[in-house]
Every structure is written in C-alpha cells, then in structure tokens.
Design a protein around this motif. Structure first.
Motif, PDB file in Angstrom:
ATOM      1  N   PHE A 120       0.817  -1.207   0.000  1.00 43.21           N
ATOM      2  CA  PHE A 120       0.000   0.000   0.000  1.00 43.21           C
ATOM      3  C   PHE A 120       0.854   1.263   0.000  1.00 43.21           C
ATOM      4  N   HIS A 121       1.908   1.285   0.793  1.00 40.58           N
ATOM      5  CA  HIS A 121       2.734   2.489   0.861  1.00 40.58           C
ATOM      6  C   HIS A 121       3.475   2.741  -0.446  1.00 40.58           C
ATOM      7  N   LEU A 122       3.897   1.687  -1.121  1.00 41.40           N
ATOM      8  CA  LEU A 122       4.511   1.881  -2.436  1.00 41.40           C
ATOM      9  C   LEU A 122       3.518   2.498  -3.414  1.00 41.40           C
ATOM     10  N   MET A 123       2.268   2.042  -3.363  1.00 39.52           N
ATOM     11  CA  MET A 123       1.254   2.607  -4.236  1.00 39.52           C
ATOM     12  C   MET A 123       0.944   4.051  -3.854  1.00 39.52           C
ATOM     13  N   PHE A 124       0.943   4.361  -2.561  1.00 40.33           N
ATOM     14  CA  PHE A 124       0.700   5.738  -2.119  1.00 40.33           C
ATOM     15  C   PHE A 124       1.797   6.673  -2.619  1.00 40.33           C
ATOM     16  N   VAL A 125       3.059   6.247  -2.451  1.00 41.95           N
ATOM     17  CA  VAL A 125       4.194   7.066  -2.892  1.00 41.95           C
ATOM     18  C   VAL A 125       4.122   7.312  -4.398  1.00 41.95           C
ATOM     19  N   THR A 126       3.802   6.265  -5.156  1.00 48.12           N
ATOM     20  CA  THR A 126       3.700   6.392  -6.608  1.00 48.12           C
ATOM     21  C   THR A 126       2.516   7.265  -7.005  1.00 48.12           C
ATOM     22  N   PHE A 127       1.395   7.091  -6.320  1.00 51.45           N
ATOM     23  CA  PHE A 127       0.205   7.894  -6.630  1.00 51.45           C
ATOM     24  C   PHE A 127       0.460   9.377  -6.379  1.00 51.45           C
ATOM     25  N   GLU A 128       1.157   9.685  -5.290  1.00 53.90           N
ATOM     26  CA  GLU A 128       1.478  11.086  -4.991  1.00 53.90           C
ATOM     27  C   GLU A 128       2.347  11.699  -6.079  1.00 53.90           C
ATOM     28  N   ARG A 129       3.319  10.960  -6.580  1.00 47.56           N
ATOM     29  CA  ARG A 129       4.169  11.456  -7.663  1.00 47.56           C
ATOM     30  C   ARG A 129       3.378  11.592  -8.965  1.00 47.56           C
ATOM     31  N   LEU A 130       2.455  10.669  -9.207  1.00 47.34           N
ATOM     32  CA  LEU A 130       1.633  10.732 -10.416  1.00 47.34           C
ATOM     33  C   LEU A 130       0.778  11.993 -10.426  1.00 47.34           C
ATOM     34  N   THR A 148      -0.949  18.548 -11.966  1.00 46.57           N
ATOM     35  CA  THR A 148      -0.342  19.552 -11.099  1.00 46.57           C
ATOM     36  C   THR A 148      -1.368  20.510 -10.516  1.00 46.57           C
ATOM     37  N   MET A 149      -2.321  20.945 -11.303  1.00 51.00           N
ATOM     38  CA  MET A 149      -3.294  21.934 -10.848  1.00 51.00           C
ATOM     39  C   MET A 149      -4.225  21.370  -9.775  1.00 51.00           C
ATOM     40  N   GLN A 150      -4.510  20.076  -9.815  1.00 54.90           N
ATOM     41  CA  GLN A 150      -5.410  19.459  -8.843  1.00 54.90           C
ATOM     42  C   GLN A 150      -4.671  18.874  -7.642  1.00 54.90           C
ATOM     43  N   TYR A 151      -3.337  19.015  -7.621  1.00 53.19           N
ATOM     44  CA  TYR A 151      -2.527  18.341  -6.593  1.00 53.19           C
ATOM     45  C   TYR A 151      -2.936  18.749  -5.175  1.00 53.19           C
ATOM     46  N   SER A 152      -3.039  20.051  -4.927  1.00 46.96           N
ATOM     47  CA  SER A 152      -3.326  20.526  -3.568  1.00 46.96           C
ATOM     48  C   SER A 152      -4.697  20.101  -3.074  1.00 46.96           C
ATOM     49  N   ASN A 153      -5.615  19.829  -3.988  1.00 46.29           N
ATOM     50  CA  ASN A 153      -6.957  19.392  -3.591  1.00 46.29           C
ATOM     51  C   ASN A 153      -7.018  17.887  -3.332  1.00 46.29           C
ATOM     52  N   ILE A 154      -6.164  17.125  -4.008  1.00 43.92           N
ATOM     53  CA  ILE A 154      -6.197  15.662  -3.881  1.00 43.92           C
ATOM     54  C   ILE A 154      -5.279  15.180  -2.773  1.00 43.92           C
ATOM     55  N   ILE A 155      -4.043  15.672  -2.763  1.00 48.19           N
ATOM     56  CA  ILE A 155      -3.051  15.239  -1.775  1.00 48.19           C
ATOM     57  C   ILE A 155      -3.046  16.231  -0.613  1.00 48.19           C
ATOM     58  N   ASP A 212      -3.114  16.571   3.969  1.00 47.64           N
ATOM     59  CA  ASP A 212      -2.695  15.862   5.182  1.00 47.64           C
ATOM     60  C   ASP A 212      -3.754  14.859   5.628  1.00 47.64           C
ATOM     61  N   ASN A 213      -5.012  15.265   5.565  1.00 48.68           N
ATOM     62  CA  ASN A 213      -6.086  14.371   6.007  1.00 48.68           C
ATOM     63  C   ASN A 213      -6.214  13.151   5.093  1.00 48.68           C
ATOM     64  N   SER A 214      -6.094  13.373   3.792  1.00 45.68           N
ATOM     65  CA  SER A 214      -6.225  12.250   2.862  1.00 45.68           C
ATOM     66  C   SER A 214      -5.084  11.254   3.046  1.00 45.68           C
ATOM     67  N   MET A 215      -3.868  11.753   3.304  1.00 49.57           N
ATOM     68  CA  MET A 215      -2.741  10.850   3.528  1.00 49.57           C
ATOM     69  C   MET A 215      -2.898  10.080   4.832  1.00 49.57           C
ATOM     70  N   LYS A 216      -3.385  10.753   5.875  1.00 51.82           N
ATOM     71  CA  LYS A 216      -3.581  10.073   7.157  1.00 51.82           C
ATOM     72  C   LYS A 216      -4.626   8.975   7.029  1.00 51.82           C
ATOM     73  N   ARG A 217      -5.717   9.281   6.341  1.00 47.19           N
ATOM     74  CA  ARG A 217      -6.763   8.272   6.171  1.00 47.19           C
ATOM     75  C   ARG A 217      -6.259   7.087   5.352  1.00 47.19           C
ATOM     76  N   ALA A 218      -5.501   7.381   4.299  1.00 43.89           N
ATOM     77  CA  ALA A 218      -4.993   6.306   3.450  1.00 43.89           C
ATOM     78  C   ALA A 218      -4.044   5.392   4.220  1.00 43.89           C
ATOM     79  N   VAL A 219      -3.148   5.978   5.001  1.00 51.53           N
ATOM     80  CA  VAL A 219      -2.193   5.178   5.778  1.00 51.53           C
ATOM     81  C   VAL A 219      -2.927   4.371   6.846  1.00 51.53           C
TER      82      VAL A 219
END
Length: 307
Positions: free
Chosen positions: A122-132, A138-145, A147-154
């Motif tokens: 899961f963490h490998l997929m999270f790291v890759t998804f964040e880079r993707l 780029t324009m939607q990055y701040s809305n998708i990634i 702190d709350n979304s990362m905490k929930r995903a982890v």
C-alpha cells in the motif's frame, strides 16, 4: 520491505518448508551465515529508518508530502528490522538447536511478514500515486493530496494489513491467497501504468523546456518534482532487486522446469528483508538535506559559531 506476491510467497513457503516442519532444515553453515547477516543488519535497519522518520518529522524543509509518505514506508521497514528479522533469527536458532517451540516462533514470524508486506504494498502505491498527481495533475494536486487524505490512506492500509495478519494466524490460507493475489496484481498493474504515464509526462516536459522559453519558477518546480520521482523509482527498483531470488524460483516452478527451488528459502527471505536496510540509504543518497540532518552535517552552523 515488499514482496512481488503475497499469495506466491505464502504458497511457496508452504511448499518449500511447511509451517512448523523441521525436516528441511538448511545446512548448519548456511544457517549460521544467514543468522549472522540478519543479526548484524537488523539494528542498522531500525536505527536508519528511525532517523529518517525523525528527520522528516522534526525538519520543516523535509516535511513534503513525498517525504512524509516515504517516512510512512520507513515505519514498515523499521518494523521489519524490529520484529521480522529478530523473529527470523530466533526461529533459525531454535531450528538449529532442535527446540520444540520453533513452530510458535515461525508462525509469529510469518504473521509479521504478512503484515509488513501488505503495508509495504500500500505504501509503495501511495508514494507512486502522490508522484503521479504531482507530475500529471499539477493543478489538482493541492486538492487531492492533503494531510487528512494521507492520514486516512495510511490508517486504512494498516487496518487491512492487520486483517491479513489475522487471516494468517487463524490459517485462512485460501482467503489470504485470494485477497493477496488481487492486491499483488493491482499493485503491479498500477505501478506499471503509473510509471509509464509519468515517464511520458516527464519526457514531454523536458522537450517543452528545450524548445520553449519557460519561466524559471516552473523549470525549478519540474526539476524538484522529477528528482522526487527518481527517488521513488529507485525505491521500487531496489525492491525488485532484493526479490530477484524469489522471482527466479517462482518462475522456475511456474514453468515446470523444477518442482523445487535451487535457492534456499531462508536466503530468499533474508534478501527480501534486507530491502528495509537499503531503503533509508537510498533516501540519504538522493536527498542531500536528509543526509545532512540524519548525520548531523551542519557546515553553515559550524561556520557561524566559529565567527
């Protein structure tokens, strides 16, 4: 530390050694070498990954989303060094001296392996998804990634990982293999597609920078994002390098060339766990600031004190 297939790993270990079967004990010399390697590396694995976590947590300039997810991956690597490798060493010692409690230690070791492998997937997929998202959207990055979304995903990743561990403890092997097979296939497909998309996107950006006059700020942003992408790519590459012995055996057995693997199971598991030792070295190699914080290299501070 991750494995190329949880289902294949569980199935392969059952075929090769059996849960609690001491009939196929490896040669004494090989077992001692494996014990020594794991005994030497597991303290380094714990310390290095703990320093990575501390550096990201306490240093504001390192607290990027990419580094936060790498620190979450470092948690799974630290647990591998803290629990996985010591239990593995203890199990091998019990087998060598012929203690009857070796089966209990073996079962605990497999449960820890399943939990850390699932979390690593899961963490490998999270790291890759964040880079993707950072490179492609780029324009939607701040809305998708966020702190709350990362905490929930982890959090969800660890909950599912512990569920997989429970399945292993109660020996629901069929359910575990089915679920881990789906997870493995999803992870491989996602990583392949994601890195292919990011490769094309980075090539497009590079051509755009060469042919067009782009703002310096955008060039610097792309350079920074591309460097973080290469770090994650090195991490994924290190995983597959450490798992080459297991992949080799799985291919041999799947193609029918042999009914058993010529490589010892303990050696394959050791190579896989050594990935947890390699990952923090990759972080330090790829990021100068993290290297300076972890090893307390502060030439500027020293210069000011001297003045």
């Amino acid at each position: 530390m991750v494995d190329v297939s949880l289902a294949s790993f569980t199935n392969f270990t059952n075929k090769t050694s059996g849960r609690g079967d001491t009939a196929d004990v490896p040669p004494v010399a090989g077992a001692i070498i494996i014990i020594i390697i794991n005994t030497i590396t597991f303290p380094c694995t714990v310390v290095l990954n703990a320093l990575v976590i501390k550096a990201v947590k306490t240093t504001p300039r390192l607290r990027t989303n990419s580094n936060i997810l790498l620190a979450c991956l470092a948690v799974t690597d630290a647990l591998t060094g803290l629990l996985g490798q010591p239990l593995f060493v203890l199990w091998k010692i019990f087998l060598l001296v012929g203690l009857s409690d070796s089966k209990i230690v073996e079962n605990c070791n497999y449960a820890i392996v399943v939990i850390t492998l699932t979390a690593s997937f899961f963490h490998l997929m999270f790291v890759t998804f964040e880079r993707l998202i950072a490179i492609k959207f780029t324009m939607q990055y701040s809305n998708i990634i966020t702190d709350n979304s990362m905490k929930r995903a982890v959090l969800v990743a660890w909950i599912i990982s512990f569920i997989f561990g429970v399945f292993d403890v109660i020996e629901w092997d069929l359910v575990l293999r089915s679920l881990s097979g789906v997870l493995t296939a999803s992870c491989i497909i996602f990583l392949s597609v994601a890195y292919f998309i990011m490769y094309r996107e980075t090539r497009r950006h590079q051509e755009k920078i060469k042919t067009q006059q782009m703002p310096q700020e955008e060039v610097e942003r792309f350079t920074k994002e591309n460097k973080a992408l290469k770090t994650t790519l090195y991490v994924v590459g290190a995983v597959f390098v450490c798992l080459l012995p297991l992949c080799f055996c799985l291919i041999i057995i799947a193609t029918g060339l042999s009914e058993s693997c010529p490589i010892d199971l303990s050696l394959m598991q050791t190579c896989a766990m050594l990935n947890s030792f390699v990952n923090p070295l990759i972080y330090c190699w790829r990021q100068k600031e993290m290297r300076q914080v972890i090893f307390e290299i502060r030439p500027a501070v020293v210069h000011i004190h001297n003045q």
